[in-house]
Scaffold this motif. Structure first.
Motif, PDB file in Angstrom:
ATOM      1  N   GLN A 129      39.947  49.011   1.475  1.00 10.70           N
ATOM      2  CA  GLN A 129      41.037  49.966   1.641  1.00 10.70           C
ATOM      3  C   GLN A 129      40.585  51.413   1.437  1.00 10.70           C
ATOM      4  O   GLN A 129      41.101  52.329   2.084  1.00 10.70           O
ATOM      5  N   ALA A 130      39.580  51.620   0.568  1.00 11.26           N
ATOM      6  CA  ALA A 130      39.265  52.983   0.118  1.00 11.26           C
ATOM      7  C   ALA A 130      38.046  53.607   0.778  1.00 11.26           C
ATOM      8  O   ALA A 130      37.854  54.826   0.656  1.00 11.26           O
ATOM      9  N   THR A 131      37.218  52.809   1.458  1.00  6.74           N
ATOM     10  CA  THR A 131      35.941  53.362   1.926  1.00  6.74           C
ATOM     11  C   THR A 131      35.855  53.552   3.438  1.00  6.74           C
ATOM     12  O   THR A 131      34.765  53.728   3.988  1.00  6.74           O
ATOM     13  N   GLY A 132      36.993  53.500   4.113  1.00  7.07           N
ATOM     14  CA  GLY A 132      37.009  53.840   5.530  1.00  7.07           C
ATOM     15  C   GLY A 132      36.399  52.771   6.423  1.00  7.07           C
ATOM     16  O   GLY A 132      36.316  51.597   6.070  1.00  7.07           O
ATOM     17  N   SER A 133      35.929  53.197   7.589  1.00  9.41           N
ATOM     18  CA  SER A 133      35.462  52.260   8.607  1.00  9.41           C
ATOM     19  C   SER A 133      34.180  51.532   8.215  1.00  9.41           C
ATOM     20  O   SER A 133      33.861  50.494   8.791  1.00  9.41           O
ATOM     21  N   LEU A 134      33.448  52.079   7.249  1.00  7.39           N
ATOM     22  CA  LEU A 134      32.224  51.413   6.801  1.00  7.39           C
ATOM     23  C   LEU A 134      32.459  50.563   5.549  1.00  7.39           C
ATOM     24  O   LEU A 134      31.532  50.281   4.791  1.00  7.39           O
ATOM     25  N   TRP A 135      33.711  50.119   5.366  1.00  8.04           N
ATOM     26  CA  TRP A 135      34.010  49.305   4.185  1.00  8.04           C
ATOM     27  C   TRP A 135      33.137  48.063   4.121  1.00  8.04           C
ATOM     28  O   TRP A 135      32.796  47.604   3.031  1.00  8.04           O
ATOM     29  N   LEU A 158      29.888  40.432   7.814  1.00 11.80           N
ATOM     30  CA  LEU A 158      30.827  41.468   7.388  1.00 11.80           C
ATOM     31  C   LEU A 158      30.963  42.571   8.428  1.00 11.80           C
ATOM     32  O   LEU A 158      32.052  43.134   8.610  1.00 11.80           O
ATOM     33  N   ALA A 159      29.865  42.896   9.113  1.00  8.01           N
ATOM     34  CA  ALA A 159      29.944  43.885  10.192  1.00  8.01           C
ATOM     35  C   ALA A 159      30.855  43.372  11.304  1.00  8.01           C
ATOM     36  O   ALA A 159      31.677  44.126  11.857  1.00  8.01           O
ATOM     37  N   LEU A 160      30.711  42.084  11.646  1.00  8.93           N
ATOM     38  CA  LEU A 160      31.595  41.486  12.652  1.00  8.93           C
ATOM     39  C   LEU A 160      33.039  41.510  12.186  1.00  8.93           C
ATOM     40  O   LEU A 160      33.953  41.850  12.960  1.00  8.93           O
ATOM     41  N   LEU A 161      33.266  41.178  10.911  1.00  6.54           N
ATOM     42  CA  LEU A 161      34.626  41.212  10.375  1.00  6.54           C
ATOM     43  C   LEU A 161      35.191  42.628  10.403  1.00  6.54           C
ATOM     44  O   LEU A 161      36.386  42.823  10.651  1.00  6.54           O
ATOM     45  N   GLY A 162      34.326  43.613  10.138  1.00  5.58           N
ATOM     46  CA  GLY A 162      34.780  44.995  10.196  1.00  5.58           C
ATOM     47  C   GLY A 162      35.355  45.357  11.547  1.00  5.58           C
ATOM     48  O   GLY A 162      36.332  46.125  11.645  1.00  5.58           O
ATOM     49  N   LEU A 197      44.406  39.331   5.148  1.00  7.63           N
ATOM     50  CA  LEU A 197      44.601  38.456   6.303  1.00  7.63           C
ATOM     51  C   LEU A 197      43.301  38.300   7.085  1.00  7.63           C
ATOM     52  O   LEU A 197      42.930  37.191   7.487  1.00  7.63           O
ATOM     53  N   ALA A 198      42.624  39.414   7.315  1.00  9.31           N
ATOM     54  CA  ALA A 198      41.368  39.359   8.060  1.00  9.31           C
ATOM     55  C   ALA A 198      40.332  38.525   7.334  1.00  9.31           C
ATOM     56  O   ALA A 198      39.630  37.697   7.937  1.00  9.31           O
ATOM     57  N   LEU A 199      40.223  38.707   6.017  1.00 13.44           N
ATOM     58  CA  LEU A 199      39.270  37.936   5.222  1.00 13.44           C
ATOM     59  C   LEU A 199      39.547  36.437   5.319  1.00 13.44           C
ATOM     60  O   LEU A 199      38.631  35.627   5.561  1.00 13.44           O
ATOM     61  N   LEU A 200      40.798  36.049   5.143  1.00 13.78           N
ATOM     62  CA  LEU A 200      41.141  34.636   5.161  1.00 13.78           C
ATOM     63  C   LEU A 200      40.923  34.018   6.539  1.00 13.78           C
ATOM     64  O   LEU A 200      40.405  32.902   6.654  1.00 13.78           O
ATOM     65  N   LEU A 201      41.324  34.727   7.587  1.00 10.15           N
ATOM     66  CA  LEU A 201      41.110  34.206   8.938  1.00 10.15           C
ATOM     67  C   LEU A 201      39.619  34.042   9.224  1.00 10.15           C
ATOM     68  O   LEU A 201      39.200  33.067   9.853  1.00 10.15           O
ATOM     69  N   PHE A 202      38.828  34.983   8.771  1.00 11.12           N
ATOM     70  CA  PHE A 202      37.389  34.920   8.989  1.00 11.12           C
ATOM     71  C   PHE A 202      36.779  33.730   8.232  1.00 11.12           C
ATOM     72  O   PHE A 202      35.971  32.971   8.778  1.00 11.12           O
ATOM     73  N   ILE A 203      37.189  33.560   6.977  1.00  9.89           N
ATOM     74  CA  ILE A 203      36.692  32.443   6.172  1.00  9.89           C
ATOM     75  C   ILE A 203      37.078  31.105   6.796  1.00  9.89           C
ATOM     76  O   ILE A 203      36.298  30.139   6.781  1.00  9.89           O
ATOM     77  N   LEU A 204      38.270  31.036   7.368  1.00 10.45           N
ATOM     78  CA  LEU A 204      38.746  29.797   7.964  1.00 10.45           C
ATOM     79  C   LEU A 204      38.031  29.456   9.270  1.00 10.45           C
ATOM     80  O   LEU A 204      37.738  28.284   9.547  1.00 10.45           O
TER      81      LEU A 204
END
Length: 438
Positions: A181-187, A314-318, A349-356
């Motif tokens: 949430q806090a580090t922008g597009s390079l989170w 993580l880059a793909l998830l980004g 939501l993105a994290l969970l969908l990616f993990i699934l």
């Protein structure tokens, strides 16, 4: 029909691709399992010729029955797991849970609602898996004489692991959500750095802080074995903080030995069941095999590979987390972006969908990973044969396969797809050992 009419909307295309790949993975897993069941059952009536002087027919048949029973149970797990995955995604389970928590928390909780979403998701998944774990332990393992754990101890382990998971996992997830949430597009890059730091920290503290919560670790008291093992490690240029015996027999009759820790915190741990089954020279050979992994830098290579894959993931998830079709195509209505009046971001939501969904696609890389692992095992065997004794390692392998009821007649294709360790006959033949009565 015009050309444009043939183009599917991105969300629908995502649903179709995911559904087809999931179906393909289930079909392949089912096919491989049935091949393994047939191969083991077909050879149940006779011990392989090379093991006929070492393994009794009764022992061979017990291993066959144990293998087939686990495979059939695995098919049940496959069906339930696939149904659960569809329930969370295309059938709307994750969407319903997210909407319910948004309604319960209301606006103004940009971190608490996503944290609750991940926490409740994990608890529900754990509850779904619980009956399977109970059956695996108290029915299958009990039937074949491997289970030594009482229900009280099992329940205590469950409570401990849940508490440890909450104490460690919740702050880590909160940190990840905050970074997203806090580090922008390079989170994703900052999150990767935090995850790698956490992984390295766990390698250091796990042996001395977490593992003793579940098991007792006593210094190795057998002076003869200790001296023998110490000479081996000195000869191999390996140092460890200590040699320990773990009370694995409290939970299972299966035997093992392993290294744990990182850097100066490395420990050598023997299951008490292993020391009860093997002679001192065989224990030395097994340890030499494990030292072979360090000599060939297999552990470092695996850690480096994990770091690289996690960075790419993580880059793909980004990127995926910014695509509306990623959510809609997997059965989830994304939260409104902040600039459109939303107050809760889509990171959880993105994290969970990616993990699934990632395991569905990466499953087809399994043969490559298994082949690399088998290559490493052959290299470690060769190192053990040079530093200890090939025949001792061969004898130890036969004993471990025998005592762990491992099948000696696996299906070759199943081996290539799944086995991280080569079959016993291949390992013994490759290192030049002989299969002799032990």
């Amino acid at each position: 029909m015009t050309e444009n009419a043939l183009i599917l909307p991105p969300a629908l295309l995502t649903s179709l691709v995911f559904g087809l790949v999931l179906l393909a993975s289930v079909v392949v897993k089912f096919w491989l399992a049935t091949r393994q069941i047939r191969a083991v059952a077909r050879h149940r009536a006779a011990v392989p010729t090379e093991f006929s002087q070492t393994i009794s027919l009764q022992t061979h048949q017990r291993a066959a029955d144990y293998t087939v029973t686990k495979l059939r149970f695995g098919l049940l797990e496959l069906a339930l797991g696939s149904a659960t995955l569809l329930g969370w995604t295309l059938l709307g389970g994750l969407d319903w849970l997210n909407a319910s928590l948004l309604s319960a928390f209301g606006p103004g909780y940009p971190l608490l609602q996503p944290l609750a979403l991940i926490g409740i998701f994990a608890l529900i998944n754990g509850a779904i898996d619980l009956p399977l774990a109970l059956y695996q332990t108290f029915v299958i393992e009990e039937r074949f004489g491997f289970n030594k754990i009482t229900f009280r101890l099992w329940l205590g382990d469950l409570l401990k692991s849940t508490l440890v998971g909450m104490v460690i996992g919740l702050p880590l997830v909160a940190l990840v959500l905050w970074l997203m949430q806090a580090t922008g597009s390079l989170w994703w890059l900052w999150t990767w750095c935090a995850w790698m730091g956490f992984s390295l920290l766990m390698m250091v503290i796990y042996p001395t802080v977490i593992a003793p919560i579940f098991n007792k670790f006593q210094p190795l008291e057998d002076d003869t074995l200790k001296e023998r093992v110490t000479r081996l490690m000195t000869r191999c240029g390996f140092s460890a903080k200590g040699l320990f015996v773990m009370d694995g027999s409290r939970r299972s009759a299966h035997a093992n030995a392993y290294f744990t820790g990182f850097g100066a915190a490395k420990r050598v741990v023997f299951f008490d069941t292993l020391l009860a089954q093997l002679s001192p020279s065989e224990v030395e050979a097994v340890l030499a095999h494990e030292l072979g992994h360090f000599k060939h830098k297999h552990i470092i290579k695996r850690i480096a590979g994990l770091f690289a894959f996690s960075l790419a993931g993580l880059a793909l998830l980004g990127w995926l987390s910014t695509q509306l079709w990623f959510y809609a195509g997997l059965g989830v209505t994304p939260n409104l972006p902040v600039q459109l009046g939303g107050t809760v971001p889509n990171h959880a939501l993105a994290l969970l969908l990616f993990i699934l969904t990632v395991p569905v696609f990466t499953f087809f890389l399994s043969p490559l990973m298994a082949q690399l692992s088998r290559k490493h095992e052959f290299e470690a065997d060769a190192y053990a044969a040079a530093q200890a004794n090939a025949q001792d390692l061969s004898n130890a392998l036969v004993k471990l396969y025998k005592d762990n009821a491992s099948t000696l007649t696996p299906d070759p294709l199943y081996v290539r797809f799944y086995y991280s360790h080569p079959p016993a006959s291949e390992r013994i033949a490759r290192m030049g050992g002989k299969i002799v009565p032990v």
